[in-house]
Design a protein around this motif. Structure first.
Motif, mmCIF file in Angstrom:
data_model
loop_
_atom_site.group_PDB
_atom_site.id
_atom_site.type_symbol
_atom_site.label_atom_id
_atom_site.label_comp_id
_atom_site.label_asym_id
_atom_site.label_seq_id
_atom_site.Cartn_x
_atom_site.Cartn_y
_atom_site.Cartn_z
ATOM 1 N N LYS A 74 1.657 -8.526 -12.225
ATOM 2 C CA LYS A 74 1.610 -7.089 -11.942
ATOM 3 C C LYS A 74 0.590 -6.823 -10.842
ATOM 4 O O LYS A 74 -0.430 -7.491 -10.747
ATOM 5 C CB LYS A 74 1.227 -6.340 -13.223
ATOM 6 N N GLU A 75 0.864 -5.828 -10.028
ATOM 7 C CA GLU A 75 -0.044 -5.473 -8.939
ATOM 8 C C GLU A 75 -1.415 -5.064 -9.466
ATOM 9 O O GLU A 75 -1.549 -4.579 -10.592
ATOM 10 C CB GLU A 75 0.545 -4.353 -8.072
ATOM 11 N N ASP A 76 -2.429 -5.254 -8.631
ATOM 12 C CA ASP A 76 -3.791 -4.856 -8.986
ATOM 13 C C ASP A 76 -3.977 -3.347 -8.851
ATOM 14 O O ASP A 76 -4.686 -2.727 -9.639
ATOM 15 C CB ASP A 76 -4.810 -5.577 -8.089
ATOM 16 N N ILE A 77 -3.342 -2.786 -7.831
ATOM 17 C CA ILE A 77 -3.485 -1.364 -7.528
ATOM 18 C C ILE A 77 -2.128 -0.798 -7.140
ATOM 19 O O ILE A 77 -1.350 -1.435 -6.443
ATOM 20 C CB ILE A 77 -4.456 -1.153 -6.330
ATOM 21 N N ILE A 98 -0.160 -3.143 -4.497
ATOM 22 C CA ILE A 98 -1.085 -4.022 -3.774
ATOM 23 C C ILE A 98 -1.626 -5.102 -4.694
ATOM 24 O O ILE A 98 -2.112 -4.811 -5.794
ATOM 25 C CB ILE A 98 -2.252 -3.201 -3.188
ATOM 26 N N TRP A 99 -1.552 -6.344 -4.225
ATOM 27 C CA TRP A 99 -2.113 -7.504 -4.912
ATOM 28 C C TRP A 99 -3.230 -8.047 -4.046
ATOM 29 O O TRP A 99 -3.046 -8.282 -2.851
ATOM 30 C CB TRP A 99 -1.067 -8.601 -5.088
ATOM 31 N N ILE A 109 3.626 -4.244 -1.134
ATOM 32 C CA ILE A 109 5.041 -3.882 -1.123
ATOM 33 C C ILE A 109 5.108 -2.359 -1.036
ATOM 34 O O ILE A 109 4.490 -1.649 -1.827
ATOM 35 C CB ILE A 109 5.776 -4.395 -2.374
ATOM 36 N N SER A 110 5.860 -1.880 -0.052
ATOM 37 C CA SER A 110 5.981 -0.451 0.216
ATOM 38 C C SER A 110 7.363 0.056 -0.163
ATOM 39 O O SER A 110 8.347 -0.672 -0.054
ATOM 40 C CB SER A 110 5.746 -0.210 1.715
ATOM 41 N N ASN A 111 7.451 1.319 -0.549
ATOM 42 C CA ASN A 111 8.754 1.925 -0.799
ATOM 43 C C ASN A 111 9.375 2.471 0.486
ATOM 44 O O ASN A 111 10.502 2.949 0.480
ATOM 45 C CB ASN A 111 8.656 3.029 -1.862
ATOM 46 N N ASN A 112 8.661 2.374 1.592
ATOM 47 C CA ASN A 112 9.162 2.812 2.890
ATOM 48 C C ASN A 112 10.027 1.696 3.466
ATOM 49 O O ASN A 112 9.542 0.597 3.724
ATOM 50 C CB ASN A 112 7.987 3.122 3.824
ATOM 51 N N GLU A 113 11.319 1.962 3.655
ATOM 52 C CA GLU A 113 12.238 0.916 4.103
ATOM 53 C C GLU A 113 11.884 0.348 5.471
ATOM 54 O O GLU A 113 12.268 -0.767 5.801
ATOM 55 C CB GLU A 113 13.675 1.421 4.095
ATOM 56 N N TYR A 117 7.811 -5.450 2.773
ATOM 57 C CA TYR A 117 6.813 -6.413 2.296
ATOM 58 C C TYR A 117 5.810 -6.658 3.415
ATOM 59 O O TYR A 117 6.179 -6.804 4.574
ATOM 60 C CB TYR A 117 7.530 -7.713 1.925
ATOM 61 N N GLY A 118 4.519 -6.697 3.062
ATOM 62 C CA GLY A 118 3.524 -6.926 4.096
ATOM 63 C C GLY A 118 2.326 -7.702 3.604
ATOM 64 O O GLY A 118 2.097 -7.838 2.401
ATOM 65 N N THR A 119 1.581 -8.226 4.561
ATOM 66 C CA THR A 119 0.338 -8.937 4.262
ATOM 67 C C THR A 119 -0.780 -8.333 5.099
ATOM 68 O O THR A 119 -0.545 -7.764 6.169
ATOM 69 C CB THR A 119 0.467 -10.444 4.576
ATOM 70 N N LEU A 120 -1.968 -8.483 4.592
ATOM 71 C CA LEU A 120 -3.138 -7.911 5.255
ATOM 72 C C LEU A 120 -4.216 -8.970 5.358
ATOM 73 O O LEU A 120 -4.463 -9.721 4.405
ATOM 74 C CB LEU A 120 -3.642 -6.704 4.449
ATOM 75 N N ASP A 121 -4.861 -9.030 6.516
ATOM 76 C CA ASP A 121 -5.885 -10.038 6.773
ATOM 77 C C ASP A 121 -7.141 -9.817 5.937
ATOM 78 O O ASP A 121 -7.286 -8.814 5.237
ATOM 79 C CB ASP A 121 -6.226 -10.096 8.262
#
Length: 138
Positions: A74-77, A98-99, A109-113, A117-121
């Protein structure tokens, strides 16, 4: 004359598209997940300094649209971002799960099509963690 009208139309279209992407982030609602697969109370972030930091960090996410990821936990936030694009229209809400990873990066993971799916540095992930997770704990 036809070229001038066409050029003006293209310019107006481009300005309209970029204005849509530059909405004003006005509020962030945050829910922290817990081990019982439930969410804690929702906290609302509205202070301008934190909002600007969050908007900047979300702007650095490397998105992969049209990806259907599955996460093993499950996501953290869970965060809902409220954007105003036109003062005469209702806010648009974008939901993010957000994990925070062991290597100090984040998976989102966003609900905006357009995002998906994304990653952050590392640096921007820490900003999110400090301003979402730790904000929730204070």
């Amino acid at each position: 004359m036809k070229k001038i009208v066409t050029s003006i139309f293209i310019l107006m279209f481009m300005v309209g598209c970029s204005a849509q992407d530059s909405g004003e982030l006005t509020r962030v609602d945050v829910q922290k997940g817990n081990k019982q697969e439930n969410y804690e109370d929702t906290l609302m972030i509205t202070d301008e300094k934190t909002i600007n930091l969050l908007k900047s960090s979300f702007g650095e996410v490397k998105w992969e649209p049209n990806t259907k990821p599955e996460m093993s936990r499950k996501e953290d936030i869970s965060a809902t971002l409220f954007y105003t694009f036109d003062e005469n229209m209702p806010e648009r809400l974008y939901e993010y799960r957000i994990w925070f990873n062991g290597n100090d990066t984040a998976t989102i993971i966003s609900n905006n099509e357009k995002e998906g799916y994304g990653t952050l540095d590392l640096d921007n992930s820490r900003i999110l963690k400090n301003n979402l997770l730790n904000y929730h704990e204070n």
